[in-house]
Design an enzyme around this catalytic site. Sequence first.
Site, PDB file in Angstrom:
ATOM      1  N   LYS A 116      36.413  26.671  72.466  1.00  0.00           N
ATOM      2  CA  LYS A 116      34.914  26.299  71.867  1.00  0.00           C
ATOM      3  C   LYS A 116      34.339  25.016  72.434  1.00  0.00           C
ATOM      4  CE  LYS A 116      36.359  27.600  66.893  1.00  0.00           C
ATOM      5  NZ  LYS A 116      37.908  27.933  67.281  1.00  0.00           N
ATOM      6  N   GLU A 200      32.764  17.808  65.473  1.00  0.00           N
ATOM      7  CA  GLU A 200      31.370  18.245  65.027  1.00  0.00           C
ATOM      8  C   GLU A 200      30.848  17.529  63.848  1.00  0.00           C
ATOM      9  OE1 GLU A 200      31.376  22.583  67.254  1.00  0.00           O
ATOM     10  OE2 GLU A 200      31.144  22.647  64.852  1.00  0.00           O
ATOM     11  N   HIS A 235      37.232  28.008  54.820  1.00  0.00           N
ATOM     12  CA  HIS A 235      36.557  28.298  56.357  1.00  0.00           C
ATOM     13  C   HIS A 235      36.759  29.801  56.514  1.00  0.00           C
ATOM     14  CE1 HIS A 235      35.402  24.134  57.093  1.00  0.00           C
ATOM     15  NE2 HIS A 235      36.801  24.012  56.945  1.00  0.00           N
ATOM     16  N   ARG A 297      35.090  40.151  70.315  1.00  0.00           N
ATOM     17  CA  ARG A 297      35.966  41.471  69.957  1.00  0.00           C
ATOM     18  C   ARG A 297      34.975  41.852  68.865  1.00  0.00           C
ATOM     19  NH1 ARG A 297      37.249  38.967  65.276  1.00  0.00           N
ATOM     20  NH2 ARG A 297      37.917  36.789  65.151  1.00  0.00           N
TER      21      ARG A 297
END
Length: 665
Positions: A116, A200, A235, A297
């Site tokens: 990420k 973040e 999440h 994917r």
Amino acid sequence: MFKKILIANRGEIACRVIATARKLGIRTVAVYSDADARAKHVAMADEAYRIGPAPVSESYLKTGRIIEVCRKSGAEAVHPGYGFLSENPDFVDALEKAGIAFIGPGALSIRAMGLKDAAKALMEKAGVPVVPGYHGDNQEPDFLKAQADRIGYPVLIKARAGGGGKGMRRVDAAPDFADALKGAQREGEASFGDGRVLIEKYLTRPRHIEIQVFGDSHGNAVHLFERDCSLQRRHQKVIEEAPAPGMPEEMRRAMGDAAVKAAKAINYSGAGTIEFIADVSEGLRADRFYFMEMNTRLQVEHPVTEMITGEDLVEWQLRVASGEPLPKTQEELSFSGWAFEARLYAEDAPKGFLPAIGTLEHLSLPEETARVDSGVRSGDAITPFYDPMIAKVIVHGPTREAALGMLLASLEATEVAGCVTNAGFLAALCRHEGFARGDVDTGLIDRDLASLIEEPEIPEDAVALAALTALGLARPPKGNDPFETLAGWRIWSASRQYALLEIAGERRDVEVHALGHHRFAVHLENGVREYELIDVTEGAYTYDCEGHRARAVVVEGKSELTVFLNGHAFPIGLPDTLSADEEAAGAGDQLIAPMPGLVKVLTAKAGDTVAKDQPLVILEAMKMEHTLKAPRDGVIGEVLVAEGEQVTDGTVLLALAEEATDAAA
């Protein structure tokens, strides 16, 4: 086009790929572990090969064994599905070296987006907006905390590898950062073999909106519009829809353009998803969305895109991987109507969404009203080794309101016995006023969790039908003998029978009088009610009670009945009439594993004084961590497990010392 492919996956996605391959005349090869020897995907494929024991590390993640099966079977290409090896660039390299095609992007593209932090740096360079945060290499805890302090709380700690909500922790205040960091690192290491994280800014009112992209080996790239995946728990996505409610056309164009720009920046080929997070504190705006990550994917939720566009994305994958250009240009793509997908899982929502295991003694999915993608059948087992998904329930309607109504009706028609599911929770979401209005964000479920997981009271009709079933009075007649309609009836006097049931944790004797001709008087808590069984067919009852006619299904299990009535599933226990009442004393003195799992962390030892609800054990199950807390204030008398130990459902992990009592005067 390929003549034979191998699917390096299992369950629902393997079945999904096999269905499209069959449509295109492509032969399929399945692989399976010992736990999946009789699985649906194995039965569907043209041929199948065993690749190892149940744990994924010894079967589905074994690159060498999968390549060996390709050689034995003559498979020209491998479809990885999602999860497992689908985003493993080393696997792609190994296939290429063996001369086998990979139905997905190249290894360079996967590596570019696999971490990420690196992906966000690449997107910033390409001009795609990213969330403010720290994406660097310094992983010292004190340094990471300083970065979180600088960004400002709340922040989100995210494992830099993988996805699916694993390795994520929200931190609302500085004192909570250290423990949250350790948890995210442990989960990242367990799930992806990489404990490194990024930090973040946590948006307090975010929407999770993603764009489906597709590229080919000829330099073309398109997007197939957006999906809204904001309904999440821990999440993890729960219900997805397409298009996104309230999406302005200006924002749709901006997000689509940014997604295509991201795909072209890495010369992407195949199916992929660009995930964005949108700040909706002032509504959806074209200047308030940020790149989160790219999934290189096919996504679990790809069917909603298929439903609104009319395209088969697996077919697109096969055509692109065989060297063909994209089937359509951007100008030729459009969408219509609205689609929803609900993920039906074996999990206990009222108990914190704990994954569940068990045998599917009864499985009836709403295939007449919805598209159902599933990898299991009645009689199959949900094991602790893999994701506990039972099915994806997908609907498409002309409007959002119509599609949501179809989804609710389909969920209410879903029947699963033998294993607890989240079907009731999903139906409650469909009834949620805010969701129905399209007023969604990622915090909706947590805000209204108590009402969403509230279990309805067991209605008297369900108790009555359970009693009749337990007593054997509701079986369909055998042949045309008129006496078969007089079940339980006696010529000299009214027949009284008693059904011992366990309802909401309490045992009850339910008295039943047989009145003849499938008529019964049942003594219930609110009085005696008379029931007539109009039609009985293998557990499906049409009955009349005091002028109200209804239908129910009753499934008999080993130790309980499940009554499906009014869109709900009501479990009713069948206690052993020969056993004494279970001892309740001491139940609060033990900490018991609610599921099979790995003891990851023990935070106390024998002799320690603990307070009620103090975290004592972290149990890892199905790649997620579950914190188990002290049942009461007290002193730990004995610790019965060790860190790293694998335990089964019901294992006593530790015991509290008996509470001292005052001596009698």
